[in-house]
Design a protein around this motif. Structure first.
Motif, PDB file in Angstrom:
ATOM      1  N   LEU A 158       4.337  -5.545  12.041  1.00 32.01           N
ATOM      2  CA  LEU A 158       4.281  -6.746  11.205  1.00 32.01           C
ATOM      3  C   LEU A 158       5.690  -7.311  11.072  1.00 32.01           C
ATOM      4  N   CYS A 159       5.834  -8.589  11.404  1.00 34.06           N
ATOM      5  CA  CYS A 159       7.144  -9.232  11.465  1.00 34.06           C
ATOM      6  C   CYS A 159       7.128 -10.507  10.639  1.00 34.06           C
ATOM      7  N   HIS A 160       8.319 -10.946  10.200  1.00 37.71           N
ATOM      8  CA  HIS A 160       8.402 -12.202   9.462  1.00 37.71           C
ATOM      9  C   HIS A 160       7.939 -13.392  10.295  1.00 37.71           C
ATOM     10  N   SER A 161       7.982 -13.282  11.612  1.00 36.65           N
ATOM     11  CA  SER A 161       7.482 -14.375  12.439  1.00 36.65           C
ATOM     12  C   SER A 161       5.980 -14.536  12.280  1.00 36.65           C
ATOM     13  N   ASP A 162       5.270 -13.418  12.054  1.00 37.09           N
ATOM     14  CA  ASP A 162       3.843 -13.511  11.737  1.00 37.09           C
ATOM     15  C   ASP A 162       3.651 -14.122  10.358  1.00 37.09           C
ATOM     16  N   LEU A 163       4.449 -13.656   9.403  1.00 40.53           N
ATOM     17  CA  LEU A 163       4.352 -14.168   8.038  1.00 40.53           C
ATOM     18  C   LEU A 163       4.634 -15.665   7.980  1.00 40.53           C
ATOM     19  N   SER A 164       5.560 -16.139   8.804  1.00 43.05           N
ATOM     20  CA  SER A 164       5.912 -17.559   8.778  1.00 43.05           C
ATOM     21  C   SER A 164       4.786 -18.438   9.317  1.00 43.05           C
ATOM     22  N   SER A 224       8.577   2.033   8.620  1.00 46.20           N
ATOM     23  CA  SER A 224       8.285   2.333   7.215  1.00 46.20           C
ATOM     24  C   SER A 224       6.995   3.115   7.066  1.00 46.20           C
ATOM     25  N   GLU A 225       5.940   2.629   7.699  1.00 46.11           N
ATOM     26  CA  GLU A 225       4.650   3.300   7.600  1.00 46.11           C
ATOM     27  C   GLU A 225       3.715   2.745   8.663  1.00 46.11           C
ATOM     28  N   THR A 226       2.656   3.507   8.930  1.00 41.25           N
ATOM     29  CA  THR A 226       1.579   3.039   9.787  1.00 41.25           C
ATOM     30  C   THR A 226       0.337   2.813   8.935  1.00 41.25           C
ATOM     31  N   LEU A 227      -0.524   1.903   9.391  1.00 39.39           N
ATOM     32  CA  LEU A 227      -1.691   1.534   8.601  1.00 39.39           C
ATOM     33  C   LEU A 227      -2.795   1.045   9.519  1.00 39.39           C
ATOM     34  N   PRO A 228      -4.037   1.051   9.047  1.00 39.11           N
ATOM     35  CA  PRO A 228      -5.134   0.494   9.840  1.00 39.11           C
ATOM     36  C   PRO A 228      -5.166  -1.023   9.727  1.00 39.11           C
ATOM     37  N   LEU A 229      -5.845  -1.664  10.659  1.00 39.63           N
ATOM     38  CA  LEU A 229      -5.925  -3.127  10.685  1.00 39.63           C
ATOM     39  C   LEU A 229      -6.536  -3.679   9.398  1.00 39.63           C
ATOM     40  N   GLU A 230      -7.432  -2.930   8.787  1.00 37.78           N
ATOM     41  CA  GLU A 230      -8.129  -3.410   7.592  1.00 37.78           C
ATOM     42  C   GLU A 230      -7.195  -3.613   6.407  1.00 37.78           C
ATOM     43  N   ARG A 231      -6.005  -3.044   6.427  1.00 36.87           N
ATOM     44  CA  ARG A 231      -5.061  -3.174   5.310  1.00 36.87           C
ATOM     45  C   ARG A 231      -3.964  -4.198   5.591  1.00 36.87           C
ATOM     46  N   ILE A 232      -4.194  -5.062   6.556  1.00 37.12           N
ATOM     47  CA  ILE A 232      -3.106  -5.919   7.021  1.00 37.12           C
ATOM     48  C   ILE A 232      -2.675  -6.951   5.980  1.00 37.12           C
ATOM     49  N   ASN A 233      -3.601  -7.466   5.177  1.00 31.66           N
ATOM     50  CA  ASN A 233      -3.211  -8.474   4.190  1.00 31.66           C
ATOM     51  C   ASN A 233      -2.307  -7.897   3.105  1.00 31.66           C
ATOM     52  N   GLU A 234      -2.629  -6.734   2.592  1.00 32.57           N
ATOM     53  CA  GLU A 234      -1.766  -6.110   1.583  1.00 32.57           C
ATOM     54  C   GLU A 234      -0.420  -5.739   2.189  1.00 32.57           C
ATOM     55  N   ALA A 235      -0.417  -5.410   3.478  1.00 32.08           N
ATOM     56  CA  ALA A 235       0.844  -5.100   4.142  1.00 32.08           C
ATOM     57  C   ALA A 235       1.739  -6.339   4.220  1.00 32.08           C
ATOM     58  N   PHE A 236       1.137  -7.517   4.415  1.00 28.48           N
ATOM     59  CA  PHE A 236       1.948  -8.739   4.423  1.00 28.48           C
ATOM     60  C   PHE A 236       2.459  -9.072   3.021  1.00 28.48           C
ATOM     61  N   ASP A 237       1.764  -8.662   1.981  1.00 23.53           N
ATOM     62  CA  ASP A 237       2.304  -8.798   0.630  1.00 23.53           C
ATOM     63  C   ASP A 237       3.590  -7.996   0.491  1.00 23.53           C
ATOM     64  N   GLY A 290       9.720  -8.093   0.443  1.00 22.36           N
ATOM     65  CA  GLY A 290      10.901  -7.364   0.887  1.00 22.36           C
ATOM     66  C   GLY A 290      10.867  -5.894   0.546  1.00 22.36           C
ATOM     67  N   LYS A 291       9.663  -5.348   0.384  1.00 21.09           N
ATOM     68  CA  LYS A 291       9.527  -3.952  -0.050  1.00 21.09           C
ATOM     69  C   LYS A 291       9.311  -2.993   1.112  1.00 21.09           C
ATOM     70  N   THR A 292       9.556  -3.426   2.305  1.00 21.70           N
ATOM     71  CA  THR A 292       9.328  -2.581   3.462  1.00 21.70           C
ATOM     72  C   THR A 292      10.255  -3.022   4.583  1.00 21.70           C
ATOM     73  N   ILE A 293      10.387  -2.188   5.605  1.00 20.54           N
ATOM     74  CA  ILE A 293      11.208  -2.539   6.760  1.00 20.54           C
ATOM     75  C   ILE A 293      10.289  -2.953   7.917  1.00 20.54           C
ATOM     76  N   ARG A 294       9.608  -1.947   8.501  1.00 18.54           N
ATOM     77  CA  ARG A 294       8.683  -2.266   9.588  1.00 18.54           C
ATOM     78  C   ARG A 294       7.403  -1.461   9.397  1.00 18.54           C
ATOM     79  N   GLN A 295       6.322  -2.183   9.117  1.00 16.90           N
ATOM     80  CA  GLN A 295       5.018  -1.574   9.055  1.00 16.90           C
ATOM     81  C   GLN A 295       4.339  -1.793  10.405  1.00 16.90           C
ATOM     82  N   VAL A 296       3.581  -0.795  10.840  1.00 21.63           N
ATOM     83  CA  VAL A 296       2.941  -0.864  12.143  1.00 21.63           C
ATOM     84  C   VAL A 296       1.457  -0.540  12.005  1.00 21.63           C
ATOM     85  N   VAL A 297       0.623  -1.465  12.483  1.00 24.38           N
ATOM     86  CA  VAL A 297      -0.803  -1.215  12.572  1.00 24.38           C
ATOM     87  C   VAL A 297      -1.054  -0.331  13.782  1.00 24.38           C
ATOM     88  N   VAL A 298      -1.802   0.756  13.578  1.00 27.43           N
ATOM     89  CA  VAL A 298      -2.155   1.624  14.692  1.00 27.43           C
ATOM     90  C   VAL A 298      -3.664   1.556  14.914  1.00 27.43           C
TER      91      VAL A 298
END
Length: 374
Positions: free
Chosen positions: A47-53, A347-360, A365-373
């Motif tokens: 998850l990157c700021h380019s996605d967030l933008s 920072s952490e790995t997560l499933p695709l279903e949690r992607i919206n909370e990960a963008f929060d 600014g509470k994370t560095i790099r989260q990765v969906v696996v």
């Protein structure tokens, strides 16, 4: 084939995204790869700021769209004409496919590929095709990748093969954070041994830039951010100095600590105040590099006379001015040698279903790099 994908249908939904759900996990159709294309099973996507933008509207893109551009996966099927990959190969996905023939590609600047960038802006693959559909309605590709899905069809020119023993969640980081951050330091800025370098904006790309400056031999590395905890982690990674951007005298603090400013400043926040600060803490004769993507309407004002009288350089950096087929292998080699510990940015790995909370978390600014696996 049917795939599960995170589809953005409307930009600008309010936070928290966990409630507004800008990304909906939907079953959609993925068509087979055409000539020069490859079907990839996505195994990890950052998850990157380019996605967030794109989600918040700062980076206009056509919707509906399957987001995600920093990823690694496994080759499943080859389109006609692709003979240098095989099913089972591990690959990192690159978010600007290079045609190899336009003027920028010919001069060794594939990040500026004209057909590649044009296709990205239209939500197409390099071929001009769209391989995503929902109920027969075309769905756009996110900068040629669309990695927030269990499978993707991409141009062969969007792939770099990597060793199979590199974990997918680490390999994914090399597709954007490492290319953009490390590349900005070593390619765009050309950091040399003994120089002083500042990094303004400590997200995944900013930390990668810091690591790149250290790997290149910078002896004074200054970290600047709005969050104290990010500065603490920067010191842990090797930064020699850390300053809060919110301090009213931050610029003077940096100048005093560095004897008038740093040789090179890398701005990674993507905001006008950050770039203005970066420019002002760069010494006379120094270089300021920006890799942050602000909203197209934003503009920065600088003293024109300072560019001349102080022989300043202000440069943009896209994908770290990298040649991915050259730079990903050498950055992976530095990582394996312990000189580029980019795995610490995960920072952490997560499933695709949690992607919206990960963008929060990313937006806060509470994370560095989260990765969906997958």
């Amino acid at each position: 084939m049917k795939i599960n994908a995170a589809v953005l249908r409307e930009v600008g939904k309010p936070q928290p995204y966990a409630d507004s759900q800008p990304l909906r996990i939907e079953p959609i159709t993925l068509d087979p790869p055409g000539p020069g294309e490859v079907l990839v099973r996505i195994r990890a996507a950052g998850l990157c700021h380019s996605d967030l933008s794109v989600i918040n509207g700062d980076r206009p893109r056509p919707v509906p769209m399957v987001l995600g551009h920093e990823a690694a996966g496994e080759v499943v099927e080859l389109g006609a004409g692709v003979d240098d990959l095989a099913p089972g190969d591990h690959v990192v996905l690159i978010f600007v496919p290079s045609c190899g023939h336009c003027a920028p590609c010919a001069e060794g600047r594939p990040a500026l590929c004209e057909p590649g960038n044009a296709a990205n802006g239209r939500g197409e693959l390099l071929s001009g095709a769209r391989r995503l559909r929902a109920d027969a309605v075309p769905v756009n590709h996110h900068i040629g990748v669309s990695a927030f899905a269990d499978h993707a069809v991409v141009s062969r020119r969007s792939l770099v093969k990597v060793d199979k023993d590199l974990p997918f969640e680490q390999a994914a980081l090399f597709g954007c954070a490492v290319l953009t951050g490390v590349g900005a330091a070593v390619n765009t800025a050309g950091v040399r041994a003994g120089q002083s370098v500042a990094v303004v904006g400590l997200g995944g790309v900013g930390y990668a830039a810091l690591l790149g400056a250290l790997a290149a031999g910078a002896t004074r590395v200054v970290a600047v951010d709005l969050l104290p905890e990010k500065l603490a982690f920067a010191r842990d990674l090797g930064a020699t100095d850390a300053f809060l951007a919110s301090d009213s005298d931050c610029i003077e603090q940096v100048k005093q600590a560095t004897g008038g400013g740093v040789d090179i400043c890398l701005e990674m926040a993507g905001s006008v105040p950050a770039l203005e600060l970066a420019y002002r803490i760069t010494r006379r004769g120094g270089t300021t590099v920006t890799a942050g993507l602000a909203h197209p309407s934003k503009a920065v004002a600088i003293q024109q006379v300072s560019l001349v009288a102080e022989e300043r350089t202000l440069k943009g950096s896209y994908i770290g001015s990298c040649i991915p087929t050259r730079d990903i292998p050498r950055f992976v080699s530095l990582f394996r040698a312990g000189k580029l510990p980019v795995d610490r940015l995960l920072s952490e790995t997560l499933p695709l279903e949690r992607i919206n909370e990960a963008f929060d978390r990313l937006a806060a600014g509470k994370t560095i790099r989260q990765v969906v696996v997958f």
